[in-house]
Design a protein around this motif. Structure first.
Motif, PDB file in Angstrom:
ATOM      1  N   ALA A 282      -0.642  -4.460  -2.243  1.00  0.00           N
ATOM      2  CA  ALA A 282       0.341  -5.059  -1.330  1.00  0.00           C
ATOM      3  C   ALA A 282       1.743  -4.989  -1.930  1.00  0.00           C
ATOM      4  CB  ALA A 282      -0.045  -6.500  -1.019  1.00  0.00           C
ATOM      5  N   LEU A 283       1.828  -5.269  -3.218  1.00  0.00           N
ATOM      6  CA  LEU A 283       3.116  -5.195  -3.917  1.00  0.00           C
ATOM      7  C   LEU A 283       3.674  -3.771  -3.842  1.00  0.00           C
ATOM      8  CD1 LEU A 283       3.729  -6.515  -7.530  1.00  0.00           C
ATOM      9  CD2 LEU A 283       4.328  -4.197  -6.917  1.00  0.00           C
ATOM     10  N   ALA A 284       2.809  -2.799  -4.123  1.00  0.00           N
ATOM     11  CA  ALA A 284       3.236  -1.396  -4.121  1.00  0.00           C
ATOM     12  C   ALA A 284       3.626  -0.953  -2.715  1.00  0.00           C
ATOM     13  CB  ALA A 284       2.106  -0.518  -4.657  1.00  0.00           C
ATOM     14  N   ARG A 285       2.912  -1.469  -1.743  1.00  0.00           N
ATOM     15  CA  ARG A 285       3.220  -1.128  -0.354  1.00  0.00           C
ATOM     16  C   ARG A 285       4.625  -1.616   0.015  1.00  0.00           C
ATOM     17  NH1 ARG A 285      -0.858  -1.585   4.566  1.00  0.00           N
ATOM     18  NH2 ARG A 285       0.509  -0.767   6.169  1.00  0.00           N
ATOM     19  N   ARG A 286       4.934  -2.835  -0.396  1.00  0.00           N
ATOM     20  CA  ARG A 286       6.275  -3.355  -0.106  1.00  0.00           C
ATOM     21  C   ARG A 286       7.347  -2.555  -0.832  1.00  0.00           C
ATOM     22  NH1 ARG A 286       3.577  -8.133  -0.453  1.00  0.00           N
ATOM     23  NH2 ARG A 286       4.419  -8.670  -2.473  1.00  0.00           N
ATOM     24  N   MET A 287       7.033  -2.126  -2.043  1.00  0.00           N
ATOM     25  CA  MET A 287       7.999  -1.268  -2.745  1.00  0.00           C
ATOM     26  C   MET A 287       8.203   0.014  -1.966  1.00  0.00           C
ATOM     27  SD  MET A 287       7.446  -1.558  -6.843  1.00  0.00           S
ATOM     28  CE  MET A 287       8.944  -0.748  -7.293  1.00  0.00           C
ATOM     29  N   GLY A 288       7.112   0.630  -1.539  1.00  0.00           N
ATOM     30  CA  GLY A 288       7.194   1.885  -0.793  1.00  0.00           C
ATOM     31  C   GLY A 288       7.998   1.729   0.487  1.00  0.00           C
ATOM     32  N   THR A 289       7.805   0.599   1.157  1.00  0.00           N
ATOM     33  CA  THR A 289       8.523   0.344   2.407  1.00  0.00           C
ATOM     34  C   THR A 289      10.034   0.318   2.178  1.00  0.00           C
ATOM     35  OG1 THR A 289       6.642  -0.942   3.183  1.00  0.00           O
ATOM     36  CG2 THR A 289       8.707  -1.281   4.347  1.00  0.00           C
ATOM     37  N   GLY A 290      10.437  -0.124   0.981  1.00  0.00           N
ATOM     38  CA  GLY A 290      11.858  -0.255   0.687  1.00  0.00           C
ATOM     39  C   GLY A 290      12.512   1.005   0.140  1.00  0.00           C
ATOM     40  N   ILE A 291      11.736   2.065  -0.039  1.00  0.00           N
ATOM     41  CA  ILE A 291      12.291   3.299  -0.612  1.00  0.00           C
ATOM     42  C   ILE A 291      12.727   4.249   0.495  1.00  0.00           C
ATOM     43  CG2 ILE A 291      11.775   5.349  -2.012  1.00  0.00           C
ATOM     44  CD1 ILE A 291       9.874   3.610  -3.656  1.00  0.00           C
ATOM     45  N   HIS A 292      14.001   4.629   0.468  1.00  0.00           N
ATOM     46  CA  HIS A 292      14.549   5.475   1.529  1.00  0.00           C
ATOM     47  C   HIS A 292      15.180   6.754   1.003  1.00  0.00           C
ATOM     48  CE1 HIS A 292      13.615   2.304   4.296  1.00  0.00           C
ATOM     49  NE2 HIS A 292      14.250   1.448   3.517  1.00  0.00           N
ATOM     50  N   PHE A 293      14.957   7.018  -0.275  1.00  0.00           N
ATOM     51  CA  PHE A 293      15.449   8.296  -0.820  1.00  0.00           C
ATOM     52  C   PHE A 293      14.510   8.725  -1.942  1.00  0.00           C
ATOM     53  CE2 PHE A 293      17.846   4.708  -2.596  1.00  0.00           C
ATOM     54  CZ  PHE A 293      17.488   4.784  -3.928  1.00  0.00           C
ATOM     55  N   GLY A 294      14.547   9.997  -2.253  1.00  0.00           N
ATOM     56  CA  GLY A 294      13.693  10.510  -3.305  1.00  0.00           C
ATOM     57  C   GLY A 294      14.011   9.847  -4.634  1.00  0.00           C
ATOM     58  N   CYS A 295      12.990   9.600  -5.437  1.00  0.00           N
ATOM     59  CA  CYS A 295      13.226   9.009  -6.752  1.00  0.00           C
ATOM     60  C   CYS A 295      12.022   9.285  -7.643  1.00  0.00           C
ATOM     61  CB  CYS A 295      13.485   7.506  -6.637  1.00  0.00           C
ATOM     62  SG  CYS A 295      12.146   6.574  -5.896  1.00  0.00           S
ATOM     63  N   LEU A 296      12.207   8.970  -8.901  1.00  0.00           N
ATOM     64  CA  LEU A 296      11.150   9.181  -9.889  1.00  0.00           C
ATOM     65  C   LEU A 296      10.615   7.829 -10.339  1.00  0.00           C
ATOM     66  CD1 LEU A 296       9.578  10.893 -12.013  1.00  0.00           C
ATOM     67  CD2 LEU A 296      11.633  10.728 -13.463  1.00  0.00           C
ATOM     68  N   MET A 297       9.289   7.684 -10.330  1.00  0.00           N
ATOM     69  CA  MET A 297       8.660   6.462 -10.833  1.00  0.00           C
ATOM     70  C   MET A 297       7.733   6.839 -11.986  1.00  0.00           C
ATOM     71  SD  MET A 297       7.677   4.707  -7.214  1.00  0.00           S
ATOM     72  CE  MET A 297       7.869   3.009  -7.644  1.00  0.00           C
ATOM     73  N   ALA A 298       7.967   6.248 -13.143  1.00  0.00           N
ATOM     74  CA  ALA A 298       7.145   6.515 -14.324  1.00  0.00           C
ATOM     75  C   ALA A 298       6.169   5.357 -14.503  1.00  0.00           C
ATOM     76  CB  ALA A 298       8.040   6.674 -15.547  1.00  0.00           C
ATOM     77  N   LEU A 299       4.873   5.629 -14.353  1.00  0.00           N
ATOM     78  CA  LEU A 299       3.850   4.585 -14.424  1.00  0.00           C
ATOM     79  C   LEU A 299       3.092   4.712 -15.741  1.00  0.00           C
ATOM     80  CD1 LEU A 299       2.371   5.036 -10.802  1.00  0.00           C
ATOM     81  CD2 LEU A 299       4.444   3.802 -11.483  1.00  0.00           C
ATOM     82  N   ASN A 300       3.181   3.673 -16.555  1.00  0.00           N
ATOM     83  CA  ASN A 300       2.508   3.712 -17.846  1.00  0.00           C
ATOM     84  C   ASN A 300       1.661   2.476 -18.072  1.00  0.00           C
ATOM     85  OD1 ASN A 300       3.537   6.216 -19.250  1.00  0.00           O
ATOM     86  ND2 ASN A 300       5.481   5.262 -18.653  1.00  0.00           N
ATOM     87  N   GLY A 301       0.652   2.630 -18.910  1.00  0.00           N
ATOM     88  CA  GLY A 301      -0.250   1.515 -19.201  1.00  0.00           C
ATOM     89  C   GLY A 301      -1.643   2.054 -19.456  1.00  0.00           C
ATOM     90  N   ASP A 302      -2.486   1.220 -20.073  1.00  0.00           N
ATOM     91  CA  ASP A 302      -3.821   1.649 -20.491  1.00  0.00           C
ATOM     92  C   ASP A 302      -4.679   2.140 -19.331  1.00  0.00           C
ATOM     93  OD1 ASP A 302      -3.212   0.993 -23.053  1.00  0.00           O
ATOM     94  OD2 ASP A 302      -4.138  -1.005 -22.969  1.00  0.00           O
TER      95      ASP A 302
END
Ligand SMILES: Nc1ncnc2c1ncn2[C@@H]1O[C@H](COP(=O)(O)OP(=O)(O)OP(=O)(O)O)[C@@H](O)[C@H]1O
Ligand SMILES: [Mg+2]
Length: 163
Positions: free
Chosen positions: A18-38
């Motif tokens: 749900a959190l990620a969905r809300r982030m996606g909804t707010g993105i209106h231009f191309g960008c880079l997301m770096a996802l890190n973690g175990d």
């Protein structure tokens, strides 16, 4: 302008999506997301919600592109899901056209981005995932660049209000 940072804890797979969905909804231009973690910290789970927020049709099943390295999903903006867990060298990344993606108009989200940290532009969203326990994950969201910093500042209240 610039630098933005917040940290949030989710208590289930559904909350992370749900959190990620809300982030996606707010993105209106191309960008880079770096996802890190175990392993198992929630990066792919996050991608499933992000795809929904970018209006990728439900018929697409978002799973880790471990063997292909890049999956592309059609959304409001093209979504490129990259997983570098098995990357052996930078040349491999060049060969699959990764660096061309960064200058395109898509959202490029990269699991295990740390593997190529030095090759990535500074204007990006970094999300560090941590396992707290069986059901909780901590997400540390940070952006230092001009456009991504402003984006994260705008997204933070939307995300914190609903969790
Ligand atoms: N709050 C939570 N958010 C996300 N996943 C959770 C949460 N609580 C438990 N989980 C579990 O953690 C695992 C997360 O798996 P996921 O594939 O998203 O991790 P990953 O970071 O992509 O791992 P990998 O590095 O292997 O690709 C799943 O088994 C999921 O059920
Ligand atoms: Mg994964």
């Amino acid at each position: 302008m610039g630098e933005a940072h917040f940290r949030i804890t989710t208590r289930s797979v559904e909350e992370t999506q749900a959190l990620a969905r809300r982030m996606g909804t707010g993105i209106h231009f191309g960008c880079l997301m770096a996802l890190n973690g175990d392993l198992g910290s929630g990066k792919t789970t996050f991608m499933q919600g992000l795809a929904k927020g970018l209006d990728v049709p439900d018929t697409y099943v978002v799973t880790s592109p471990t063997f292909t390295l890049i999956n592309e999903y059609p959304g409001r903006l093209p979504l490129f899901h990259v997983d570098l867990y098995r990357i052996s060298d930078i040349e491999e990344l060049e060969n699959i056209g990764f660096f061309e993606l960064l200058s395109g108009d898509g959202v490029v989200a990269v699991e295990w981005a740390d593997r190529v940290a030095r090759e990535l532009p500074d204007d990006r969203i970094d999300i560090q995932f941590e396992v707290i326990d069986d059901v909780r994950r901590s997400l540390d969201v940070r952006a230092g660049g001009q456009t991504t910093g402003d984006l994260v500042k705008r997204l933070q209240p939307v995300i914190e209000r609903k969790i």
